[in-house]
Scaffold this motif. Structure first.
Motif, PDB file in Angstrom:
ATOM      1  N   GLN A   1       4.431  -4.950   0.037  1.00 11.97           N
ATOM      2  CA  GLN A   1       3.589  -4.101  -0.319  1.00 11.97           C
ATOM      3  C   GLN A   1       2.179  -4.880   0.327  1.00 11.97           C
ATOM      4  O   GLN A   1       1.730  -5.658  -0.458  1.00 11.97           O
ATOM      5  N   PRO A   2       1.771  -4.560   1.511  1.00  9.34           N
ATOM      6  CA  PRO A   2       0.729  -5.019   2.293  1.00  9.34           C
ATOM      7  C   PRO A   2      -0.518  -4.919   1.628  1.00  9.34           C
ATOM      8  O   PRO A   2      -1.475  -5.750   1.827  1.00  9.34           O
ATOM      9  N   TRP A   3      -0.712  -3.820   0.739  1.00 11.58           N
ATOM     10  CA  TRP A   3      -2.084  -3.452   0.088  1.00 11.58           C
ATOM     11  C   TRP A   3      -2.326  -4.437  -1.106  1.00 11.58           C
ATOM     12  O   TRP A   3      -3.545  -4.466  -1.444  1.00 11.58           O
ATOM     13  N   LEU A   4      -1.293  -5.284  -1.611  1.00  9.24           N
ATOM     14  CA  LEU A   4      -1.666  -5.870  -2.765  1.00  9.24           C
ATOM     15  C   LEU A   4      -2.560  -6.883  -2.533  1.00  9.24           C
ATOM     16  O   LEU A   4      -3.346  -7.248  -3.677  1.00  9.24           O
ATOM     17  N   GLU A   5      -2.812  -7.579  -1.350  1.00  7.94           N
ATOM     18  CA  GLU A   5      -3.627  -8.636  -1.352  1.00  7.94           C
ATOM     19  C   GLU A   5      -4.949  -8.435  -1.377  1.00  7.94           C
ATOM     20  O   GLU A   5      -5.976  -9.053  -1.407  1.00  7.94           O
TER      21      GLU A   5
END
Lengths: 215, 271
Positions: free
Chosen positions: B243-247
């Motif tokens: 889930q690359p959007w989490l950061e």
């Protein structure tokens, strides 16, 4: 003929291998009518050899079927039975992980040095009853175990479920075999036992006497 | 200028120098006209790196309140109680991956005390309910015990080896080979000097064959301390769950620097 051979073999061999055997039998059948006569020979040989082997040891099939025979069988039958080749047969069915607390049908690990607990058997010892109001067994509870085709009582000495803080949590569900009057069957327990067991006097004291390590 | 060389003594503090003078050297005169004794300029204080490290203080993670809308008074009162307890009983600095020996009072243990040595795999809880889990393998049996830091039953916490690991929690040690969790019960403490940096153990642990209790190869766990011997295809398949959007999620941000400063000021006032 194929079917008769399968039934005969199923009678001899233990049920745990049922799935593997039936797969090979059905596979040989599916190879086609033309190959059936040819396939009968090596397939039957495979099953009978496996049957002979399984009667003796706990590692059937693998000991008798060599790689060369498997290759020949594959070419003959026109199938890839590669999952059966090799000295270790990998069973492609999934098992659930160790149950957290102990309840009916939980597979447990016997940790004392009794003969009943340590001799290998094709089925792991399973809990069939918990002597408790709730059906969930924690440390210090007695359960009824099915081992090697017989029923035996056992005392839970550790489980995978996290208990109250300051109490140890083990990586496997450990159990000590006891008689009906509370006497342990084994003579030594090497695995660590939680100190909380000392709280329960009575049948537990005899088990604590043979324990070596306390956590 | 005073801000730039902050360690220098400000000019107004130097005795005998009128504020209107723009240089240290030059005309210095006493009130009676005689030339004043030469006063050397104030020595600049050398910032020692070692001293700086000494001043770096460790704030235990259970002091930092969790993000939420609870009244901060509750956490303030709890912190007061925690500091009271720490005055009586010393809780050393340790991290996940350090090896500790904990002695607890146990009415059911022989000698009434129970000593357990293990590696800290997890630190959880906030405030007085802060816990840590120690893991060890004894006689081929993995044992984990969860201890409460502020419990009155704990008699002593001794850090045998102070070190950090690549991850925040080492729960994957349950699925790793038992040699990575085995520690001698009679281990001697490894000395750690005060001013040294906390060593980071970059050990990559080898795992037992699958199935594991959790799918550690998935990016959700962000595990850096495992040497994955899985085929490349499995590793790429695991990336499907990333889930690359989490950061970049701003609602998940929790900047604790100001909170930590406030807590340090409270601590200094109380101790």
């Amino acid at each position: 003929m194929l079917r008769c051979a399968a039934q005969r073999a199923s009678g001899d061999r233990p049920s745990g291998l049922g799935s593997v055997r039936q797969r090979s039998g059905r596979g040989a059948g599916r190879a086609g009518g033309a190959l059936r006569s040819g396939g009968r020979g090596p397939a039957a040989v495979l099953r009978m050899r496996a049957g002979a082997a399984a009667g003796g040891s706990a590692f059937p099939l693998g000991e008798w079927v060599t790689r060369i025979q498997m290759a020949l069988l594959n070419r003959r039958l026109g199938l890839s039975l590669t999952h059966l080749s090799g000295t270790v047969i990998q069973r492609h069915f999934s098992i659930t992980g160790a149950c957290r607390a102990i309840q009916k049908l939980t597979r447990v690990r016997v940790v004392d040095n009794s003969a009943l607990g340590n001799t290998p058997y094709h089925r792991p010892p399973k809990c069939i009853h918990v002597y408790n109001k709730t059906g969930v067994g924690k440390v210090g509870d007695t359960i009824l175990l099915a081992i090697k085709g017989e029923k035996k009582k056992a005392l839970i000495v550790g489980h995978k479920m996290p208990g109250p803080t300051m109490t140890p949590r083990f990586d496997s569900n450990n159990v000590v075999l006891i008689e009906d009057n509370g006497n342990p069957i084994g003579t030594r327990i090497k695995t660590p036992i939680p100190c909380i067991l000392r709280q329960r006097e009575g049948k537990v004291s005899k088990v604590l006497a043979i324990a070596r390590n306390f956590v | 200028m005073a801000a730039a060389c902050g360690r220098l003594v400000p000019r107004s503090a130097v005795a005998g120098l009128p504020a209107r003078c723009f240089s240290f050297s030059g005309y210095r005169s006493n009130s009676d006209g005689k030339p004043a004794k030469f006063q050397p300029p104030p020595k600049p204080v050398i910032i020692d790196k070692q001293k700086q490290r000494e001043e770096r203080r460790f704030l235990s993670p259970e002091f930092i309140p969790p993000r939420g809308r609870t009244d901060p008074l509750k956490y303030y009162i709890e912190r007061k109680d925690m500091i009271q307890r720490r005055k009586v009983f010393s809780i050393p600095e340790f991290y996940v991956g350090s090896i500790l020996a904990v002695t607890t009072a146990d009415p059911y243990a022989s000698g009434k005390v129970n000593r357990f040595v293990g590696i800290c795999i997890q630190r959880g809880g906030k405030g007085l309910g802060a816990t840590f889990v120690l893991r060890n393998v004894i006689e081929d049996q993995g044992v984990e015990i969860r201890y409460e830091l502020y419990s009155p039953r704990i008699q002593a916490i001794e850090v045998l080896k102070l070190e950090k690991r690549l991850d925040d929690n080492l729960l994957y040690l349950r699925d790793a080979l038992p040699e990575y969790s085995t520690f001698d019960m009679n281990m001697k403490p490894v000395s750690h000097l005060e001013h040294e940096e906390i060593p980071v153990n970059k050990l990559q642990v080898r795992m037992k064959p699958k199935p594991w209790s959790k799918r550690w190869e998935r990016p959700k766990y962000n595990v850096k301390g495992i040497k994955f011997e899985l085929p490349e295809k499995k590793m790429q398949e695991a990336q499907k769950w990333s889930q690359p959007w989490l950061e970049f999620d701003m609602l998940r941000e929790y900047d604790t620097s100001k909170i930590e400063e406030k807590i340090w000021r409270e601590k200094d006032l109380q101790s």
